[in-house]
Each structure stands twice: as structure tokens, then as C-alpha cells.
Design a protein around this motif. Sequence first.
Motif, PDB file in Angstrom:
ATOM      1  N   LEU A 109      -6.781  53.068 137.685  1.00 31.15           N
ATOM      2  CA  LEU A 109      -6.794  51.892 136.819  1.00 31.15           C
ATOM      3  C   LEU A 109      -7.365  50.689 137.557  1.00 31.15           C
ATOM      4  CD1 LEU A 109      -3.396  52.208 134.945  1.00 31.15           C
ATOM      5  CD2 LEU A 109      -5.633  51.949 133.860  1.00 31.15           C
ATOM      6  N   ALA A 110      -6.941  50.525 138.817  1.00 37.48           N
ATOM      7  CA  ALA A 110      -7.445  49.406 139.617  1.00 37.48           C
ATOM      8  C   ALA A 110      -8.958  49.501 139.753  1.00 37.48           C
ATOM      9  CB  ALA A 110      -6.775  49.396 140.993  1.00 37.48           C
ATOM     10  N   ALA A 111      -9.471  50.732 139.932  1.00 38.16           N
ATOM     11  CA  ALA A 111     -10.915  50.927 140.053  1.00 38.16           C
ATOM     12  C   ALA A 111     -11.599  50.622 138.721  1.00 38.16           C
ATOM     13  CB  ALA A 111     -11.214  52.350 140.511  1.00 38.16           C
ATOM     14  N   ALA A 112     -11.049  51.171 137.617  1.00 35.33           N
ATOM     15  CA  ALA A 112     -11.673  51.005 136.305  1.00 35.33           C
ATOM     16  C   ALA A 112     -11.678  49.545 135.871  1.00 35.33           C
ATOM     17  CB  ALA A 112     -10.939  51.868 135.275  1.00 35.33           C
ATOM     18  N   LEU A 113     -10.615  48.829 136.204  1.00 34.92           N
ATOM     19  CA  LEU A 113     -10.487  47.431 135.780  1.00 34.92           C
ATOM     20  C   LEU A 113     -11.051  46.467 136.830  1.00 34.92           C
ATOM     21  CD1 LEU A 113      -6.798  47.674 134.499  1.00 34.92           C
ATOM     22  CD2 LEU A 113      -8.806  47.314 133.055  1.00 34.92           C
ATOM     23  N   ARG A 114     -11.570  47.021 137.927  1.00 39.76           N
ATOM     24  CA  ARG A 114     -12.038  46.217 139.061  1.00 39.76           C
ATOM     25  C   ARG A 114     -10.954  45.193 139.450  1.00 39.76           C
ATOM     26  NH1 ARG A 114     -16.175  46.600 135.708  1.00 39.76           N
ATOM     27  NH2 ARG A 114     -17.859  48.023 136.252  1.00 39.76           N
ATOM     28  N   ALA A 115      -9.760  45.716 139.636  1.00 40.66           N
ATOM     29  CA  ALA A 115      -8.617  44.857 139.954  1.00 40.66           C
ATOM     30  C   ALA A 115      -8.785  44.233 141.322  1.00 40.66           C
ATOM     31  CB  ALA A 115      -7.325  45.671 139.911  1.00 40.66           C
ATOM     32  N   ASP A 116      -8.179  43.071 141.517  1.00 34.53           N
ATOM     33  CA  ASP A 116      -8.248  42.401 142.804  1.00 34.53           C
ATOM     34  C   ASP A 116      -7.267  42.990 143.799  1.00 34.53           C
ATOM     35  OD1 ASP A 116     -10.103  40.041 142.118  1.00 34.53           O
ATOM     36  OD2 ASP A 116      -8.650  40.073 140.482  1.00 34.53           O
ATOM     37  N   ALA A 117      -6.211  43.636 143.275  1.00 36.48           N
ATOM     38  CA  ALA A 117      -5.243  44.260 144.167  1.00 36.48           C
ATOM     39  C   ALA A 117      -4.549  45.409 143.455  1.00 36.48           C
ATOM     40  CB  ALA A 117      -4.206  43.240 144.633  1.00 36.48           C
ATOM     41  N   CYS A 118      -4.150  46.404 144.237  1.00 37.48           N
ATOM     42  CA  CYS A 118      -3.370  47.521 143.705  1.00 37.48           C
ATOM     43  C   CYS A 118      -2.144  47.667 144.597  1.00 37.48           C
ATOM     44  CB  CYS A 118      -4.216  48.792 143.715  1.00 37.48           C
ATOM     45  SG  CYS A 118      -3.336  50.217 143.040  1.00 37.48           S
ATOM     46  N   GLU A 119      -0.991  47.315 144.046  1.00 38.99           N
ATOM     47  CA  GLU A 119       0.236  47.307 144.842  1.00 38.99           C
ATOM     48  C   GLU A 119       1.096  48.518 144.510  1.00 38.99           C
ATOM     49  OE1 GLU A 119       0.496  42.400 144.933  1.00 38.99           O
ATOM     50  OE2 GLU A 119       1.936  43.562 143.738  1.00 38.99           O
ATOM     51  N   ILE A 120       1.399  49.312 145.538  1.00 42.78           N
ATOM     52  CA  ILE A 120       2.239  50.495 145.350  1.00 42.78           C
ATOM     53  C   ILE A 120       3.632  50.157 145.883  1.00 42.78           C
ATOM     54  CG2 ILE A 120       2.492  52.961 145.825  1.00 42.78           C
ATOM     55  CD1 ILE A 120      -0.117  52.412 144.397  1.00 42.78           C
ATOM     56  N   TYR A 121       4.599  50.058 144.972  1.00 45.07           N
ATOM     57  CA  TYR A 121       5.960  49.695 145.372  1.00 45.07           C
ATOM     58  C   TYR A 121       6.768  50.956 145.651  1.00 45.07           C
ATOM     59  CZ  TYR A 121       5.018  44.921 144.004  1.00 45.07           C
ATOM     60  OH  TYR A 121       4.497  43.666 143.932  1.00 45.07           O
ATOM     61  N   THR A 122       7.435  50.973 146.803  1.00 38.07           N
ATOM     62  CA  THR A 122       8.217  52.154 147.181  1.00 38.07           C
ATOM     63  C   THR A 122       9.582  51.693 147.685  1.00 38.07           C
ATOM     64  OG1 THR A 122       7.644  52.198 149.510  1.00 38.07           O
ATOM     65  CG2 THR A 122       6.064  53.191 147.994  1.00 38.07           C
ATOM     66  N   ASP A 123      10.348  52.658 148.234  1.00 42.13           N
ATOM     67  CA  ASP A 123      11.655  52.275 148.774  1.00 42.13           C
ATOM     68  C   ASP A 123      11.577  51.938 150.260  1.00 42.13           C
ATOM     69  OD1 ASP A 123      11.065  54.842 149.369  1.00 42.13           O
ATOM     70  OD2 ASP A 123      12.919  55.720 148.587  1.00 42.13           O
ATOM     71  N   VAL A 124      10.364  51.885 150.821  1.00 35.27           N
ATOM     72  CA  VAL A 124      10.202  51.394 152.199  1.00 35.27           C
ATOM     73  C   VAL A 124       9.319  50.145 152.152  1.00 35.27           C
ATOM     74  CG1 VAL A 124      10.528  53.635 153.287  1.00 35.27           C
ATOM     75  CG2 VAL A 124       8.233  52.919 152.612  1.00 35.27           C
ATOM     76  N   GLU A 125       9.315  49.403 153.264  1.00 40.79           N
ATOM     77  CA  GLU A 125       8.617  48.118 153.239  1.00 40.79           C
ATOM     78  C   GLU A 125       7.119  48.224 153.497  1.00 40.79           C
ATOM     79  OE1 GLU A 125      10.362  45.024 155.551  1.00 40.79           O
ATOM     80  OE2 GLU A 125      12.334  45.260 154.631  1.00 40.79           O
ATOM     81  N   GLY A 126       6.673  49.436 153.846  1.00 40.99           N
ATOM     82  CA  GLY A 126       5.254  49.596 154.142  1.00 40.99           C
ATOM     83  C   GLY A 126       5.048  50.853 154.960  1.00 40.99           C
ATOM     84  N   SER A 160       7.765  47.077 149.404  1.00 40.79           N
ATOM     85  CA  SER A 160       9.076  47.467 148.907  1.00 40.79           C
ATOM     86  C   SER A 160       9.352  46.892 147.521  1.00 40.79           C
ATOM     87  CB  SER A 160      10.153  46.971 149.874  1.00 40.79           C
ATOM     88  OG  SER A 160      11.419  47.092 149.282  1.00 40.79           O
ATOM     89  N   SER A 161      10.003  47.719 146.663  1.00 44.84           N
ATOM     90  CA  SER A 161      10.415  47.216 145.355  1.00 44.84           C
ATOM     91  C   SER A 161      11.754  46.484 145.469  1.00 44.84           C
ATOM     92  CB  SER A 161      10.521  48.362 144.348  1.00 44.84           C
ATOM     93  OG  SER A 161      11.506  49.278 144.754  1.00 44.84           O
ATOM     94  N   LEU A 162      12.370  46.531 146.653  1.00 41.08           N
ATOM     95  CA  LEU A 162      13.710  45.965 146.812  1.00 41.08           C
ATOM     96  C   LEU A 162      13.700  44.576 147.431  1.00 41.08           C
ATOM     97  CD1 LEU A 162      15.299  49.257 148.155  1.00 41.08           C
ATOM     98  CD2 LEU A 162      15.384  48.392 145.801  1.00 41.08           C
ATOM     99  N   ASN A 163      12.643  44.225 148.163  1.00 44.97           N
ATOM    100  CA  ASN A 163      12.565  42.882 148.730  1.00 44.97           C
ATOM    101  C   ASN A 163      11.126  42.391 148.669  1.00 44.97           C
ATOM    102  OD1 ASN A 163      11.035  43.674 151.074  1.00 44.97           O
ATOM    103  ND2 ASN A 163      12.931  44.534 151.890  1.00 44.97           N
ATOM    104  N   THR A 164      10.899  41.157 149.131  1.00 44.86           N
ATOM    105  CA  THR A 164       9.566  40.576 148.960  1.00 44.86           C
ATOM    106  C   THR A 164       8.782  40.569 150.273  1.00 44.86           C
ATOM    107  OG1 THR A 164      10.508  38.396 149.344  1.00 44.86           O
ATOM    108  CG2 THR A 164      10.314  39.110 147.049  1.00 44.86           C
ATOM    109  N   ALA A 165       9.242  41.374 151.249  1.00 39.41           N
ATOM    110  CA  ALA A 165       8.522  41.446 152.526  1.00 39.41           C
ATOM    111  C   ALA A 165       7.076  41.859 152.282  1.00 39.41           C
ATOM    112  CB  ALA A 165       9.204  42.462 153.445  1.00 39.41           C
ATOM    113  N   GLU A 166       6.169  41.301 153.117  1.00 37.59           N
ATOM    114  CA  GLU A 166       4.769  41.701 152.998  1.00 37.59           C
ATOM    115  C   GLU A 166       4.628  43.158 153.393  1.00 37.59           C
ATOM    116  OE1 GLU A 166       1.518  39.503 154.596  1.00 37.59           O
ATOM    117  OE2 GLU A 166       2.576  37.599 154.276  1.00 37.59           O
ATOM    118  N   GLY A 167       3.838  43.895 152.652  1.00 37.19           N
ATOM    119  CA  GLY A 167       3.706  45.317 152.927  1.00 37.19           C
ATOM    120  C   GLY A 167       2.571  45.626 153.877  1.00 37.19           C
ATOM    121  N   THR A 168       2.054  46.833 153.759  1.00 38.43           N
ATOM    122  CA  THR A 168       0.925  47.273 154.579  1.00 38.43           C
ATOM    123  C   THR A 168      -0.313  47.391 153.698  1.00 38.43           C
ATOM    124  OG1 THR A 168       2.401  48.553 156.001  1.00 38.43           O
ATOM    125  CG2 THR A 168       0.056  49.135 156.052  1.00 38.43           C
ATOM    126  N   VAL A 169      -1.422  46.836 154.163  1.00 32.87           N
ATOM    127  CA  VAL A 169      -2.669  46.935 153.412  1.00 32.87           C
ATOM    128  C   VAL A 169      -3.436  48.162 153.898  1.00 32.87           C
ATOM    129  CG1 VAL A 169      -4.852  45.818 152.841  1.00 32.87           C
ATOM    130  CG2 VAL A 169      -2.764  44.443 153.127  1.00 32.87           C
TER     131      VAL A 169
END
Lengths: 402, 402
Positions: B159-176, B229-238
Motif C-alpha cells: 500500500l505504501a508503494a502504491a500510494l507513494r506514502a512518505d512513511a510505512c510504520e510497522i507497529y509491533t510489541d518491541v521497540e525496534g 512499538s504499539s505500546l509506547n512512543t519511543a522512536e523505532g528503527t528505520v
Amino acid sequence: MLIVKKFGGSSVADKERIMNVAKRCIEDYKRGHDIVVVLSAMGKTTDQLLAKAYDINPLASKRELDMLLTTGEQTSVALMAMAMDYLGVPAVSLNAFQVAMHTTSKYGNSRLKRIDSERIRHELDSRKIVIITGFQGVNKYDDLTTLGRGGSDTTAVALAAALRADACEIYTDVEGVYTADPRVVPNARKLKEITYDEMLEMATLGAKVLHNRSVEMAKKYGVPLVVRSSLNTAEGTVVKEEVKVEGMLLSGVAADKNTARISVIGLKDEPGIAFKLFNVLARKNINVDIILQSVGRDGTKDISFTVDRTDLREALDTLEENKSRITAQKITFEDNVAKVSVIGAGMMSNPGVAAKMFEALYNAGVNIKMISTSEIRVTVLINESEAEKAMVAVHDYFGLED
Amino acid sequence: MLIVKKFGGSSVADKERIMNVAKRCIEDYKRGHDIVVVLSAMGKTTDQLLAKAYDINPLASKRELDMLLTTGEQTSVALMAMAMDYLGVPAVSLNAFQVAMHTTSKYGNSRLKRIDSERIRHELDSRKIVIITGFQGVNKYDDLTTLGRGGSDTTAVALAAALRADACEIYTDVEGVYTADPRVVPNARKLKEITYDEMLEMATLGAKVLHNRSVEMAKKYGVPLVVRSSLNTAEGTVVKEEVKVEGMLLSGVAADKNTARISVIGLKDEPGIAFKLFNVLARKNINVDIILQSVGRDGTKDISFTVDRTDLREALDTLEENKSRITAQKITFEDNVAKVSVIGAGMMSNPGVAAKMFEALYNAGVNIKMISTSEIRVTVLINESEAEKAMVAVHDYFGLED
């Protein structure tokens, strides 16, 4: 023959019942018939989904509710296809998108507009049993819609019409349509046949075997319906345009307890008052049934009418708000009432039915509060506590048991 | 900005978590961004549906399984739309048909081919948050398909590719993405950035943060991913094509215990034997990893290799069946082994990494059974019981904690 078979939620509530339905469908398939099966959501699934939705948002939009609820039938049809496959018969499940089942755009209570039969025919041609989600459709925005109460019956009838099916069988937890509710009138008799119009009156009056919209659609397209049990193989009741006259005056007795009487007292006796009164109710979508107007004191008039008991609170509030506008002096109500009706296409040519019904009720000591008649129905409003006694008395007096 | 956000099943497992995800999405929406949300089925829904299916038909067809499973994500997206609506933000849920999400025809493990973005753009233009079912698609027959494991990640990237999104964020139970599993290596460090290739090696080697197919697709279309992480707002890994070189040799250490070693002993030393051996395994879809060939006794040779431990039984059976054809004298195996790897794009220009890793393991007293390398990875096979010790030793020796 091409047969459309519809099974409700209780018929597919668990694995055993799903296997049972699969076996029944396979019997007809093995006789060489083409079989289309329409299913509702399993057991209480729809209620459970609604509870989840309202827990998150008590004012959930109808659009998203439909998106949620339609997963119920999709689950049923997928599991049914697996069951048939397990029993060695090729089957394929189709949802509203796949069929496609076009509806009006209204969410929660849409109407079927058009059904594409190409995919279904293609699957039938390859000798598959085709299992289709009832109750749901797709609107012009490509959004999922639901058909409202009794929607799966309507899906089955519409499919039967679109496919020009030879039969449309509606499977329920009763064996067919009876002359009265067998739980109330023990010697009630199962009808072999009943006309669409009689069935419509029966349904309106509380015999909840088929939903009115499905009967109306069957009448419109001349689809012969069969109502029969999913639990046994007893012959059911055929619903069609005309039935053989066997000297049958009446097809049945029905009672409806979802009713309440409202009386609006002391209205000015001038033109337009009745219009204003019923207009304020109509704007709130409150259906009014039996209406009685009588002369009141001092040149005023009183109007009484019945509404669904579920609408009583809103009706009273609306009337109170508009009390001065409709010139009412007082508003009273009774919510412990019931409608009892006799229904029969035969009474059109027999004016004595109403009198005979009143006689039966008089003999049983039941007081009549209001009366309403149509060409094929006589309805009386009585005390709710006397509904069962009245049904038995009328059923007996007309000799419906033999 | 247009941001695609993907949340897994555990992030939407119940009402509270759904509301939590809704709030997070709304924050970015209120900053003026266009938001597309991709959801998996709630919690254990998919497993529960599979259990129901296999209870009815242990050999249920993949076509009908997909029909069943796709109800899971549809339920999630409808409830999420209701949650956002409750929080006062307009939202609309879309399923695979509505998008439309075109896939190959293979059920249970299809590939995305093409995504129509018109409907999504239309909804975004009217300032709605668009919530889309992950994991599912529609094939050329208009049948529902699923994308296999990690499918929702792939949906989000596509979807990010099709919509030429500026970011694609994958939220998980770890911070990155970490330099090692923090449960094993307590001083593991969260990476700010990692390349697609490193991420692919990490995923293959047991760091289950992102599914490989989604990373491959992100690399192909140049979609920058953020794992957070979906549990906190810590910056993730790019995760992206190139990362800033900060003298970083390695991006991490990973272990994979889903492995087993098979040794085929006493093969005739003639051309075509290795081909025959791996061909019988390939035909059973058994992936072979590290391969080691050694000279055996009396002019024979031995071949050892690793397979996924889940494939071990089938691999051994297949080899036994073909024992004489592949000229094997004996087949042995070890299933108490583990792979430990160091991964880093930086090692391409630094030949000392493998030697340093072996030194670290020697110092820790860990015996190496097999070795495999790629341009950005060194993998060793060791005893399973020493996997944690090995990870900590290597992580420390390369100084990954700072």
C-alpha cells in the motif's frame, strides 16, 4: 430441478448442525438436482458481533455495522463448503461481492436490486453445490449492506427468482405453517398450502415463520415457497398464489402481543386534526394499526389506535410534545392488550366470518376493545391475558383442527 | 505526509487495545497527515477460525480456508472504524474487494500483484482515516486469498508503494530492531537504522520483527520502513537502502533454534550424487541451508546440511526412501543444534569479522560444528544449549552494546 434452500442461524449453530444441513443438501444433489444453499450467521453470532460493536461505540455507524455483521454469514458459508467437501461433494461458497448481490445504498436495511447469476450458473454447471451468504449485499459504492430482519429469507427468494429456480425451500425450526401457534392451540393443524396474501397477514400478525419482505418478493416474482423443518423430513407448507379450495374458509388464527393502545381524548372536531395527529407519528416512523374514532363530550372527538408496543414510549412522548397542536385534552394508553386475528382467502366471499368470530369470543367471555378487518382478515384487540383463551376458542369454533 | 501504519493482531486483541491504536492514529491525523491503517485479525482469531475449520474438515480446501480467515481482518477494521468514529474522527474500513487488492490465484499463500488506489485516495481526500484489511486479497476468479505468514506487513508495504506514502510504520510489541534479542543479551542496543539486506538476514536468522516478503518488497520499491512499538512512543528503527556509516561493522547478532543437522554418510564419490540428494529434498519443498561436504573413508564422501527442524522428520523419511538411489550408507542427524549469526553491511569491506567471531566463541568455550557465510553475514552451527552463551559472547566481543 434447481432448488434454492435457505437455513437460518439455529440450523448452522454448531458443527453437528452444519453436518446435518450438509447431508440434507447432498441428498437432493445426489438425486441429480442443482442445489443453491443460502445461510444466515451461525447461532447467536450476529448478536455477539453487535455487542462487541456497541461496547466500542454505542452509536456505531450503520455502514461499519454492516461491514462487521457480514463476516457472520461468510463464516457460515465457508464452514458449510468444508463440511460438504468432507462428505465428498464439491461445493463452493460465495459472498455478496462474488455473486454479486446488488442492493440499494441504505445501510442496515437495504433492498435487493439485482443479482448477477453468471458466477452461480458457472459453478452449478460444474456440478458444485453453491453456498451463498444470506442477509447481505453490495451497494453502488462497493460497500457491504445488510437487508434487515428476515434478510436471509429475502436473499433466498431473490436468488430463486433470478435463477428461475424450480423450488425455494425455507428451512426453520417448525414443520410448516399452522392454523395457529401449536404451543398455544395444541390441536392446531399444519397447512398443506397457503396463499401469499394469507401468509402476509399471518406474518404481520405474529406468526413469525417467514418475513413479510420475502413473501412479498415471492408473490411479485411468482416464486413458490416451501416452509419446512430442518430437523426432520416432514412435508412442509407450500406458499403460492392460489390454493385448492377444499371448502376451507380460514387458514389460521394468529395473535400478536407486541401492541399497545393509545387514546387521544377531547380533540377539537374540525378538519385536519386527524391528519396532524398521525402526521407527527409518521414523521417519527411510528406505524399505526387499528384506528377508531368516536364522538366525545361537548362537541369534541376521541381517537384511539394501536402501535407496536416497542414504539409506545416514543409515540406517547411525541404526542405529549404536540399536545396543544393537535388540540388533545388528555392522552391515555393501555399496554396489556393483544391482537387476535382470523385469516383466510375464503372469507372474501363469506360475510359471516366476523360475526362468527365475535360469537366465539362472546361464548368464551372475552371482551373486544377494538375491531379491524381487511378482505382476508378480521382482527380484534383484547386483554393480553385472554389472548390464549381467545385463540383456542376461535380455532375450535371455526373447526380448524380437522 | 501520507503515512501507512500497520498493527498486528496483539495490538487490536481487545477493546482497550483497539481504542489505544485508534488514539495513536488520530494523533498523527490531527497533525494534518493522511493516515492509512492496515490491521491483522484480533488476537488469536485466526487460530480459532482454523480450529473450527479443521474440526469440520481436517483437509479443508485452501480456497474455503481463505474465505473463512478473511472474516478476521474484516472484523478488526470495522471495529477500528467504529472506535475512531467514537473518538470524533471520520474513518472508513475497506476490505480486499473494496480496495481492490489483486493477488495471484494461489490460495493460502498468494502474492500481491496490483492495488487499485482510487477508492483509498477518494476517502483520504475527504479527510477520512482509511482502515484496510491486511493479509488478504482477491484473485482473478474474484475469490478471496490470503498472503501467508507475515502477510499484513506485506499489505502495508505494498500500500505504501502504491500510494507513494512518505512513511510505512510497522507497529509491533518491541521497540525496534536490536543488535540481539534483548531477552538473551540484556545489553542489546536498539538500532536507529538498518539496511534492507541486513534486515533480511536478521529475519531469516530468527529475529522475527518483520517478515522477509515485506522487507523484500520494501527494498524493491524503495519504501522506507519504520519498526516501532504499539505500546509506547519511543522512536523505532528505520529500515532503508543505505545507512549512515558510523564505523559500525555489525548491525546485530541473531540465533535460530528451528534448525537440525543431517549427515549423509558414505556416498559414492561420483558426479551427480549431490544433485540427486538435494533434488529429492527440493521436490518435497524442504529448504536446505548450510551445506558441508567432506571426504569419507574408502573413496566415499559425506555431506552434511541443515534443514528447518520442523522439516526434519520429512527430510529423514525422504532420504531413507531414496537411500540406495543416492548411494548413502548411513544417515545421521542432530536436532539439538542452533545457528548463531553476526550480520552487518559493514563486513563486506572487512575480512576479519569471521575470524573475530570464531575467536569470541573459542574464548567462551563454544564448539563450532559448521560454518556458512554470505557477503553481510557469518553463521555458525553450535549446540543448542550454548546458543545464549554464544550470543552474549559475540555481542560483547564486537562491542555492540554502545
